[in-house]
Design a protein around this motif. Structure first.
Motif, PDB file in Angstrom:
ATOM      1  N   ILE A 169       4.036   3.671 -15.665  1.00 55.32           N
ATOM      2  CA  ILE A 169       3.048   2.880 -14.957  1.00 55.32           C
ATOM      3  C   ILE A 169       2.113   2.302 -16.003  1.00 55.32           C
ATOM      4  O   ILE A 169       1.444   3.049 -16.715  1.00 55.32           O
ATOM      5  N   THR A 207      -1.015  -3.659 -16.191  1.00 57.71           N
ATOM      6  CA  THR A 207      -0.213  -4.350 -15.178  1.00 57.71           C
ATOM      7  C   THR A 207      -0.686  -3.996 -13.767  1.00 57.71           C
ATOM      8  O   THR A 207      -0.763  -4.858 -12.892  1.00 57.71           O
ATOM      9  N   VAL A 208      -1.030  -2.712 -13.594  1.00 59.64           N
ATOM     10  CA  VAL A 208      -1.524  -2.294 -12.263  1.00 59.64           C
ATOM     11  C   VAL A 208      -2.793  -3.051 -11.903  1.00 59.64           C
ATOM     12  O   VAL A 208      -2.905  -3.624 -10.804  1.00 59.64           O
ATOM     13  N   VAL A 209      -3.723  -3.082 -12.866  1.00 57.27           N
ATOM     14  CA  VAL A 209      -4.985  -3.794 -12.593  1.00 57.27           C
ATOM     15  C   VAL A 209      -4.714  -5.275 -12.365  1.00 57.27           C
ATOM     16  O   VAL A 209      -5.247  -5.886 -11.427  1.00 57.27           O
ATOM     17  N   GLN A 264      -2.002  -6.616 -11.320  1.00 56.73           N
ATOM     18  CA  GLN A 264      -1.315  -6.835 -10.039  1.00 56.73           C
ATOM     19  C   GLN A 264      -2.281  -6.717  -8.860  1.00 56.73           C
ATOM     20  O   GLN A 264      -2.145  -7.439  -7.863  1.00 56.73           O
ATOM     21  N   ILE A 265      -3.256  -5.781  -9.022  1.00 54.58           N
ATOM     22  CA  ILE A 265      -4.275  -5.675  -7.959  1.00 54.58           C
ATOM     23  C   ILE A 265      -5.030  -6.998  -7.848  1.00 54.58           C
ATOM     24  O   ILE A 265      -5.237  -7.545  -6.751  1.00 54.58           O
ATOM     25  N   PHE A 305      -2.826  -9.585  -6.407  1.00 53.04           N
ATOM     26  CA  PHE A 305      -2.664  -9.428  -4.951  1.00 53.04           C
ATOM     27  C   PHE A 305      -3.900  -9.914  -4.200  1.00 53.04           C
ATOM     28  O   PHE A 305      -3.783 -10.617  -3.169  1.00 53.04           O
ATOM     29  N   LEU A 306      -5.065  -9.578  -4.765  1.00 54.83           N
ATOM     30  CA  LEU A 306      -6.297 -10.027  -4.097  1.00 54.83           C
ATOM     31  C   LEU A 306      -6.391 -11.562  -4.116  1.00 54.83           C
ATOM     32  O   LEU A 306      -6.818 -12.185  -3.124  1.00 54.83           O
ATOM     33  N   THR A 336       2.527   0.507  -7.290  1.00 53.26           N
ATOM     34  CA  THR A 336       1.323   1.353  -7.389  1.00 53.26           C
ATOM     35  C   THR A 336       0.070   0.515  -7.105  1.00 53.26           C
ATOM     36  O   THR A 336      -0.853   0.969  -6.402  1.00 53.26           O
ATOM     37  N   ALA A 337       0.077  -0.689  -7.629  1.00 53.42           N
ATOM     38  CA  ALA A 337      -1.081  -1.557  -7.382  1.00 53.42           C
ATOM     39  C   ALA A 337      -1.215  -1.849  -5.891  1.00 53.42           C
ATOM     40  O   ALA A 337      -2.311  -1.802  -5.315  1.00 53.42           O
ATOM     41  N   LEU A 338      -0.090  -2.124  -5.246  1.00 58.73           N
ATOM     42  CA  LEU A 338      -0.144  -2.392  -3.797  1.00 58.73           C
ATOM     43  C   LEU A 338      -0.578  -1.139  -3.034  1.00 58.73           C
ATOM     44  O   LEU A 338      -1.378  -1.211  -2.094  1.00 58.73           O
ATOM     45  N   LEU A 362      -2.406   1.234  -4.210  1.00 59.74           N
ATOM     46  CA  LEU A 362      -3.851   1.423  -4.441  1.00 59.74           C
ATOM     47  C   LEU A 362      -4.680   0.467  -3.578  1.00 59.74           C
ATOM     48  O   LEU A 362      -5.761   0.828  -3.098  1.00 59.74           O
ATOM     49  N   CYS A 363      -4.166  -0.725  -3.424  1.00 64.03           N
ATOM     50  CA  CYS A 363      -4.870  -1.667  -2.526  1.00 64.03           C
ATOM     51  C   CYS A 363      -4.976  -1.084  -1.122  1.00 64.03           C
ATOM     52  O   CYS A 363      -6.031  -1.131  -0.484  1.00 64.03           O
TER      53      CYS A 363
END
Lengths: 258, 225
Positions: free
Chosen positions: A3, A7-9, A11-12, A15-16, B112-114, B116-117
Motif C-alpha cells: 500500500i 498513492t492512497v492520499v 487517490q483519495i 476520488f473527491l 484502500t483509498a476508497l 478510507l473514503c
C-alpha cells in the motif's frame, strides 16, 4: 501487495475531485432536469385536474340549465295547451252563438215564410171558398154572392143605433168609399148608391174601389169610420180548423217553436 | 509480472511517485468528466428525451432507487458519494478490457483509498444527520465495554471493503494473464467477459455495502429511539 501512502492520499483526492466533478456536471443537471420535469408533470396534472373540475362544474351548470329549460318548456307547453283549450272553448262558444243566431234568423225567415204561406193559403182558401159559396148561393138562392154580401153590409148599417147612424151620416158627408175584393157590376154600384142614400141621407158621394188583396167582402170607409162585412171571421175559423188538420199552430209563437 | 499497477512507476521525485494507478485514474476521471459535461450540455426538461439523456436518467434513477431501498431515506444526499463510487469502480473495471489499460481498482492503494473514503464518510453522514452525541453514543452501546470491539469492527469493515474489491479485480487480471500463458487462444476471451461481469458486480457490491454502512450510521439511533 503493498500500500503506497502517497498513492492512497492521491487517490483519495482524486476520488473527491471526481465526486465534485460528477456532482457539478452529472448529478446536478440530471436531477435538476428530472425535478423540473416532475414539477411540470405535476403542474400539468394539477391543471388537468383543475380543468376536469371546471368541466364538471360546467356540466353540472349545463344540466341545471337543461333541467330549468325543460321545466320552462313544460310550463310553456302546459300554458299553450290551456290557451288552446280556452281559445277552442271561446271559438266553440262563438260558433254556437253564431249558429244560434243563424238558426234564429232562419227560424224567423221560416216563420215569416210560413205565415205568408199560411196567409196565401188563407187567401187561396177564401178564394176557393168564396167561389164555392158563390156557386152554392147562386144555385141555391138564385142570387149572386156580391149582392148578398152588399145586402149583408146594408143590413148591418140598417141595424145600427140612431146615434151611430147619425155619426156615420155626418162622416159620410166628406165622402164615402166602398172597398171590395171583387169588381162591382154597374147594377150593383147603382144599388149600393141607392141603399146608402136610403140609410144615411140623400146625395151622399160614393166612390167604388176594387182591391184583390182586401178582405173578402165589402167595406164602407168614410173619414175616421168604417163599416165592413167580410169573410175574415169565417175564414179565421176555417183557418184554425185547417191548422188543426195540418197539426200546426194557427198563430206564430216563437217561444213555443224553440 | 506486475500484480498491481502501483508497481509501474512513471515518475518519481522524492516522495512523489506517479504510478500507472494514478495515471489511469486521471484518465478515467477525465473521461468521466468530459462525458458528463458533453452529455448534460443539452438536457431537456420536457417529456421528449434524447437517448443519451434517457440512459443517464435511467442510471441515476437506478442508483437513487437502490439507495432509497437500502437506506429508507431521501437518497439525494448520498447520491454524489455512492453514485461516484459505483460509476468510478464500474468504469475502471469495464475499461480493463481495453488492451494496455490497467484498472486502478486492481491497486490495493486505490481500494484502500476508497475504503478510507467510506470509513470517513460514514461518521460524517452520521454526525451530519444525527449530531455528535447521538453518533458517538453508538460506540458505547449496548455497554461501554464493547467500545474497543466496535472500533475494531469499524476498522475491520473498512479493511474488508478494501481487500474484497482489490482481490476480485486483481485476481481477475492475474488469472487472465496466467490463462493467456497457458491457453493463449479462446479461453482468455471468456475469462475477460467474466471479468466484465464480476467487475460490474463488484462495483455494485462496493456501492451497496457503502450505502449499508451509511444507512447503519444514520438510521440506527432512529430505530432505537
Amino acid at each position: 501487495m503493498q500500500i503506497d501512502a502517497f498513492t492512497v492520499v492521491a487517490q483519495i483526492i482524486n476520488f473527491l475531485i471526481l465526486v465534485w466533478l460528477l456532482k457539478r456536471f452529472l448529478y446536478g443537471p440530471i436531477t435538476q432536469a428530472m425535478s423540473t420535469r416532475q414539477q411540470k408533470i405535476a403542474a400539468a396534472l394539477h391543471e388537468a385536474r383543475k380543468k376536469a373540475e371546471q368541466a364538471e362544474v360546467a356540466v353540472r351548470e349545463y344540466q341545471t340549465q337543461r333541467a330549468e329549460l325543460d321545466a320552462q318548456h313544460e310550463a310553456w307547453l302546459e300554458q299553450a295547451h290551456q290557451e288552446v283549450a280556452a281559445q277552442r272553448e271561446l271559438w266553440l262558444e262563438q260558433a254556437r252563438q253564431e249558429i244560434d243566431a243563424q238558426r234564429e234568423e232562419w227560424l224567423a225567415v221560416w216563420q215569416r215564410e210560413r205565415v205568408e204561406n199560411q196567409r196565401a193559403l188563407q187567401r187561396e182558401a177564401a178564394h176557393y171558398l168564396t167561389k164555392a159559396v158563390r156557386h152554392a148561393l147562386h144555385d141555391l138562392a138564385d142570387a149572386d154572392l156580391e149582392a148578398r154580401m152588399l145586402a149583408s153590409l146594408w143590413a148591418k148599417l140598417r141595424v145600427l143605433e140612431a146615434g151611430e147612424r147619425a155619426t156615420l151620416a155626418q162622416a159620410a158627408l166628406g165622402g164615402c168609399t166602398l172597398l171590395t175584393a171583387f169588381p162591382l157590376e154597374s147594377a150593383l154600384q147603382q144599388q149600393s148608391q141607392v141603399a146608402l142614400c136610403e140609410e144615411l141621407g140623400a146625395d151622399l158621394p160614393l166612390t167604388f174601389r176594387h182591391d184583390p188583396n182586401a178582405a173578402f167582402g165589402a167595406t164602407l170607409e168614410m173619414s175616421g169610420h168604417r163599416l165592413a162585412w167580410t169573410l175574415d171571421r169565417y175564414l179565421d175559423g176555417f183557418s184554425e180548423a185547417l191548422a188543426q188538420v195540418l197539426n200546426t199552430p194557427a198563430t206564430v209563437d216563437h217561444d213555443a217553436q224553440r | 509480472m506486475n500484480i498491481s499497477p502501483d508497481q509501474t512507476v512513471l515518475f518519481e521525485f522524492g516522495f512523489i511517485r506517479i504510478s500507472a494507478t494514478l495515471l489511469f485514474t486521471w484518465l478515467v476521471i477525465a473521461l468521466l468528466a468530459v462525458l458528463a459535461w458533453r452529455m448534460t450540455r443539452y438536457l431537456s426538461d420536457d417529456t421528449a428525451l434524447s437517448p443519451w439523456q434517457n440512459l443517464l436518467e435511467a442510471l441515476i434513477e437506478g442508483i437513487l432507487g437502490q439507495i432509497r431501498e437500502v437506506t429508507r431515506q431521501n437518497p439525494a444526499p448520498y447520491l454524489p458519494f455512492v453514485g461516484t463510487l459505483f460509476i468510478f469502480i464500474a468504469t475502471c473495471n469495464l475499461l480493463s478490457i481495453v488492451p494496455g489499460f490497467e484498472p486502478p481498482t486492481g491497486s490495493l492503494s486505490t481500494t484502500t483509498a476508497l475504503a478510507l473514503c467510506v470509513f470517513v464518510a460514514v461518521p460524517l453522514y452520521g454526525i451530519q444527520r444525527r449530531g455528535w452525541r447521538a453518533y458517538l453514543k453508538d460506540y458505547v452501546e449496548p455497554t461501554p465495554i464493547l467500545l474497543p470491539l466496535n472500533i475494531i469492527g469499524e476498522l475491520a469493515r473498512t479493511l474488508a471493503l478494501a481487500v474484497r474489491l482489490y482481490g476480485n479485480v486483481m485476481s481477475g487480471a492475474v488469472v487472465g494473464a496466467i490463462l493467456l500463458i497457458i491457453t493463449p487462444l479462446f479461453f482468455p476471451v471468456f475469462m475477460h467477459a467474466l471479468d466484465l461481469l464480476t467487475g460490474i458486480i463488484q462495483a455494485y457490491i462496493f456501492a451497496v455495502l457503502a450505502t449499508v454502512f451509511l444507512a447503519a450510521a444514520t438510521t440506527v439511533q432512529e430505530k432505537r429511539g
